[in-house]
Enzyme design. Sequence first.
Site, PDB file in Angstrom:
ATOM      1  CG  LEU A  63      -1.956  -1.046   1.428  1.00  0.00           C
ATOM      2  CD1 LEU A  63      -2.692  -0.842   2.747  1.00  0.00           C
ATOM      3  CD2 LEU A  63      -2.938  -1.053   0.275  1.00  0.00           C
ATOM      4  CG  ASP A  64       0.388   4.271  -2.901  1.00  0.00           C
ATOM      5  OD1 ASP A  64       1.207   3.457  -3.368  1.00  0.00           O
ATOM      6  OD2 ASP A  64      -0.513   4.810  -3.570  1.00  0.00           O
ATOM      7  NE  ARG A  65       5.823   7.630   5.407  1.00  0.00           N
ATOM      8  CZ  ARG A  65       7.044   7.892   5.836  1.00  0.00           C
ATOM      9  NH1 ARG A  65       8.055   7.872   4.996  1.00  0.00           N
ATOM     10  NH2 ARG A  65       7.268   8.172   7.101  1.00  0.00           N
TER      11      ARG A  65
END
Length: 234
Positions: A63-65
């Site tokens: 997942l993106d940060r």
Amino acid sequence: MNYSGNDFSSQILYEDAGILVVNKCAAQVIQTDKQGTYSLAEQVINYLKQQQKNVFCGIVHRLDRPVSGVVVFAKTQSALSNLNQQFQNRQVRKTYWAIVKNKPMQERDTLVHFVKKNEKQNKSYIVENLDVDVLRAELNYRILAASERYYLLEVNPKTGRHHQIRLQLSAIGCPIKGDLKYGFDRSNKDSSISLHAKEISFIHPSKNEPIVLTACVPQDPLWQFFQTTVEGDL
């Protein structure tokens, strides 16, 4: 923010001999970045080392940060290989919740775009010319709930492209709350974006039976409002 000890234990959604499933906080990175940020994978490794000496931590997906929600880790090589194959075969179903300011023109729809990633900018773009690096992106969405200023969308990506949900919702005039990179007008106070990986379903790699895991939304008033609204409608 400190993600060690009891804080991490509270993030664990499911664990057995083959897999560990965690509810990722928005500030966490999956893997250590160039700045050496303490990552969720390192947390998992340190947690597993408390149980045994030799540990395996396979990163199944990312997942993106600034995105929160469910993340699956493999505790064995065989589990990792099995889950990787399921992702390649599109057998894994993921459901996201996204908070947007603008109401989509359609209550529900399927979005299809052709996208290209710019590595230097760490950003994807919708393109017309089908070059070598252009990939097809597809997702389904529907409106789940509304507040005075925002709308909650349920999103099911059919492909797994870079920043796909962020880009495609922005393309229909519905950038995700807090997502400056894709067109929202201001950031969230905690630097998150209001995109949450709510649920994942797959075939358990050793039990060979369906498993569905759900991650609670962040402890934020708007997220909690939408959670309560949706539960009240069920």
